[in-house]
Scaffold this motif. Structure first.
Motif, PDB file in Angstrom:
ATOM      1  N   GLY A  36      29.814  11.121  60.109  1.00 45.65           N
ATOM      2  CA  GLY A  36      29.979   9.795  59.521  1.00 45.65           C
ATOM      3  C   GLY A  36      31.417   9.405  59.251  1.00 45.65           C
ATOM      4  N   GLY A  37      31.568   8.173  58.802  1.00 45.29           N
ATOM      5  CA  GLY A  37      32.880   7.618  58.531  1.00 45.29           C
ATOM      6  C   GLY A  37      33.606   8.327  57.409  1.00 45.29           C
ATOM      7  N   ARG A  38      32.862   8.891  56.478  1.00 51.39           N
ATOM      8  CA  ARG A  38      33.479   9.602  55.360  1.00 51.39           C
ATOM      9  C   ARG A  38      33.738  11.067  55.683  1.00 51.39           C
TER      10      ARG A  38
END
Length: 72
Positions: A36-38
């Motif tokens: 994911g983006g995080r």
């Protein structure tokens, strides 16, 4: 059974701190992935089980060779 575990899950199952779980992943000793983006770390449940089995095998070998030292 959940396929992927968080580092909090790993730390709980191994009775170690989250920082220690992160160190295992960052060292490559315990394979993990970032998702994911995080860029959240996840460890596949089968990889955690494989890691535990490797530790059992290493301990068994040390005991059989008489080279096991209790560091506790």
């Amino acid at each position: 059974m959940t396929r992927f575990l968080t580092l909090a899950d790993v730390s709980e199952q191994l009775c170690i701190t989250p920082a220690a779980a992160r160190s295992l992943v960052l060292s490559g000793e315990l394979p993990g992935i970032q998702i994911g983006g995080r860029k959240l770390w996840r460890v596949e449940a089968t990889e955690l089980e494989n890691y535990i089995q490797r530790l059992y095998a290493q301990t068994r070998e040390k005991v059989e060779n008489g080279s096991f030292r209790d560091e506790a």
